[in-house]
Design a protein around this motif. Structure first.
Motif, PDB file in Angstrom:
ATOM      1  N   CYS A  12      25.655  25.561  32.200  1.00 19.04           N
ATOM      2  CA  CYS A  12      26.617  24.299  32.386  1.00 19.04           C
ATOM      3  C   CYS A  12      28.008  24.824  33.467  1.00 19.04           C
ATOM      4  O   CYS A  12      27.547  26.068  34.134  1.00 19.04           O
ATOM      5  CB  CYS A  12      27.886  24.546  30.927  1.00 19.04           C
ATOM      6  N   HIS A  27      34.660  28.965  28.519  1.00 23.49           N
ATOM      7  CA  HIS A  27      32.885  28.605  28.097  1.00 23.49           C
ATOM      8  C   HIS A  27      33.079  30.072  27.173  1.00 23.49           C
ATOM      9  O   HIS A  27      32.247  29.926  26.228  1.00 23.49           O
ATOM     10  CB  HIS A  27      32.644  27.866  28.367  1.00 23.49           C
ATOM     11  N   ASN A  28      32.775  30.702  28.688  1.00 27.20           N
ATOM     12  CA  ASN A  28      31.797  32.150  28.377  1.00 27.20           C
ATOM     13  C   ASN A  28      32.644  33.027  26.948  1.00 27.20           C
ATOM     14  O   ASN A  28      31.253  33.462  25.836  1.00 27.20           O
ATOM     15  CB  ASN A  28      32.357  32.654  29.724  1.00 27.20           C
ATOM     16  N   TYR A  31      31.016  31.181  24.048  1.00 26.47           N
ATOM     17  CA  TYR A  31      30.003  31.567  24.125  1.00 26.47           C
ATOM     18  C   TYR A  31      29.568  32.671  23.092  1.00 26.47           C
ATOM     19  O   TYR A  31      28.975  33.064  22.412  1.00 26.47           O
ATOM     20  CB  TYR A  31      28.926  31.528  25.115  1.00 26.47           C
ATOM     21  N   TYR A  40      28.153  29.590  31.746  1.00 25.00           N
ATOM     22  CA  TYR A  40      29.021  29.049  32.818  1.00 25.00           C
ATOM     23  C   TYR A  40      29.520  29.378  33.814  1.00 25.00           C
ATOM     24  O   TYR A  40      29.926  30.608  34.214  1.00 25.00           O
ATOM     25  CB  TYR A  40      30.495  28.680  31.518  1.00 25.00           C
ATOM     26  N   ALA A 245      39.134  21.043  27.500  1.00 25.85           N
ATOM     27  CA  ALA A 245      38.022  22.185  27.371  1.00 25.85           C
ATOM     28  C   ALA A 245      37.205  21.980  26.293  1.00 25.85           C
ATOM     29  O   ALA A 245      35.456  21.939  26.182  1.00 25.85           O
ATOM     30  CB  ALA A 245      38.394  23.512  28.777  1.00 25.85           C
ATOM     31  N   GLN A 248      34.548  19.145  26.118  1.00 30.58           N
ATOM     32  CA  GLN A 248      33.357  19.445  26.482  1.00 30.58           C
ATOM     33  C   GLN A 248      32.531  20.645  26.419  1.00 30.58           C
ATOM     34  O   GLN A 248      31.328  20.311  26.058  1.00 30.58           O
ATOM     35  CB  GLN A 248      34.167  20.080  27.926  1.00 30.58           C
ATOM     36  N   PHE A 249      33.251  21.659  25.504  1.00 24.00           N
ATOM     37  CA  PHE A 249      32.605  22.520  24.573  1.00 24.00           C
ATOM     38  C   PHE A 249      31.563  22.185  23.614  1.00 24.00           C
ATOM     39  O   PHE A 249      30.126  21.815  23.767  1.00 24.00           O
ATOM     40  CB  PHE A 249      33.161  23.806  24.592  1.00 24.00           C
ATOM     41  N   TYR A 252      28.609  19.784  24.998  1.00 18.97           N
ATOM     42  CA  TYR A 252      27.706  20.734  25.463  1.00 18.97           C
ATOM     43  C   TYR A 252      27.000  21.537  24.390  1.00 18.97           C
ATOM     44  O   TYR A 252      25.298  21.547  24.266  1.00 18.97           O
ATOM     45  CB  TYR A 252      28.135  21.443  26.277  1.00 18.97           C
ATOM     46  N   THR A 253      27.277  21.660  22.999  1.00 21.23           N
ATOM     47  CA  THR A 253      26.444  23.144  22.558  1.00 21.23           C
ATOM     48  C   THR A 253      26.616  22.337  20.909  1.00 21.23           C
ATOM     49  O   THR A 253      25.530  22.362  19.871  1.00 21.23           O
ATOM     50  CB  THR A 253      27.603  24.306  22.106  1.00 21.23           C
TER      51      THR A 253
END
Length: 279
Positions: A12, A27-28, A31, A40, A245, A248-249, A252-253
């Motif tokens: 991402c 984000h990381n 994760y 990311y 964010a 968004q996360f 994405y996931t």
């Protein structure tokens, strides 16, 4: 535990004129905390069509879109989700097997922040700005029931059009007096050339009740610092960026982190207290 980066790792990214580290860190961090095989990375570009083509061609799962690309990216993707379509502004691209869909999680974050802070929709406001983020804020204000608002934007075409679309007044320059709710959606106070600029005069801040600055880098802009010194309620860009964010996360996931996980990631990315909006 997060798997080591390999051929199955999903990438991402973000595209911005001024890339920062906060989005990548948030984000990381999530994760890692959730053991997801994602990574990311933030980027800038001088060739937006090529960058968007790369998202599609390389199978990049998602991309955050920041200034000045939120409107320019629209012709380059396949479809708009309802929130992005309503305001003609995209801050998130999701790639589903080569089909690119645009979303606007800025709108969701601003709407939720104002609702959580219980800002009375009867409160008159002045908003500075007319770009893609300004559209998200103005749309959220309208949808929450705000009716007494003035948009201040030197770009007459964009400012007048946005005011007409959402039912507010417009003028090119600040009025003689302020309003109870002041909102900055310009680069004034952002790291770089405008970092020492005050978005509203101190006289406006003194007579306000709530100050809202969408600038996230830094979170303590001159506007926010002046408002805090004057004892005003503040909403910072760091709060907006955390909530948008997170949305968004999820896109994405497919996973929604717990409030504790979000607070931990927000504090890691932006410093202690960045996620106070979740309290």
């Amino acid at each position: 535990m997060k798997p080591p980066i390999g051929r199955d790792t999903k990438l991402c990214m973000s595209l911005s004129a001024r890339p920062g580290n906060a989005g990548s860190r948030l984000h990381n961090h999530l994760y890692e905390a959730l053991g997801l095989d994602y990574v990311y990375k933030s980027f800038s570009t001088t060739d937006l069509p090529a960058a968007v083509g790369g998202i599609r061609a390389l199978g990049i799962r998602g991309c955050a879109i920041s200034m000045p690309f939120k409107e320019a990216v629209i012709p380059l993707i396949d479809r708009l989700e309802a929130s992005a379509q309503a305001i003609d502004s995209v801050n998130t691209i999701v790639n589903d097997d080569g089909a690119l869909t645009g979303y606007n999680t800025d709108y969701v974050a601003v709407r939720d922040l104002l609702a959580r802070r219980m800002v009375d929709p009867a409160t008159p406001f002045i908003l500075r700005g007319s770009g893609g983020m300004a559209k998200a804020v103005v749309a959220a204000l309208r949808d929450l029931g705000f009716q007494k608002g003035l948009i201040v934007a030197r770009n007459a075409l964009a400012g007048q059009a946005m005011a007409d679309d959402y039912g507010f007044a417009w003028q090119a320059d600040l009025p003689a007096t302020g309003a109870p709710l002041l909102i900055n959606v310009t680069p004034l106070g952002m790291e770089g050339a405008d970092e020492n600029a005050l978005a509203f005069p101190e006289s406006f801040i003194a007579t306000s009740d709530i100050t809202f600055d969408v600038v996230a880098l830094p979170a303590d802009t001159p506007f926010i610092r002046a408002a805090q010194k004057a004892g005003k309620q503040t909403i910072s860009g760091a709060e907006v960026i955390v909530l948008q964010a997170v949305e968004q996360f999820v896109l994405y996931t497919g996973i929604r982190p717990s409030p504790a996980e979000i607070r931990s990631a927000a504090d890691f990315a932006h410093g202690p207290g960045a996620a106070k909006a979740l309290a």
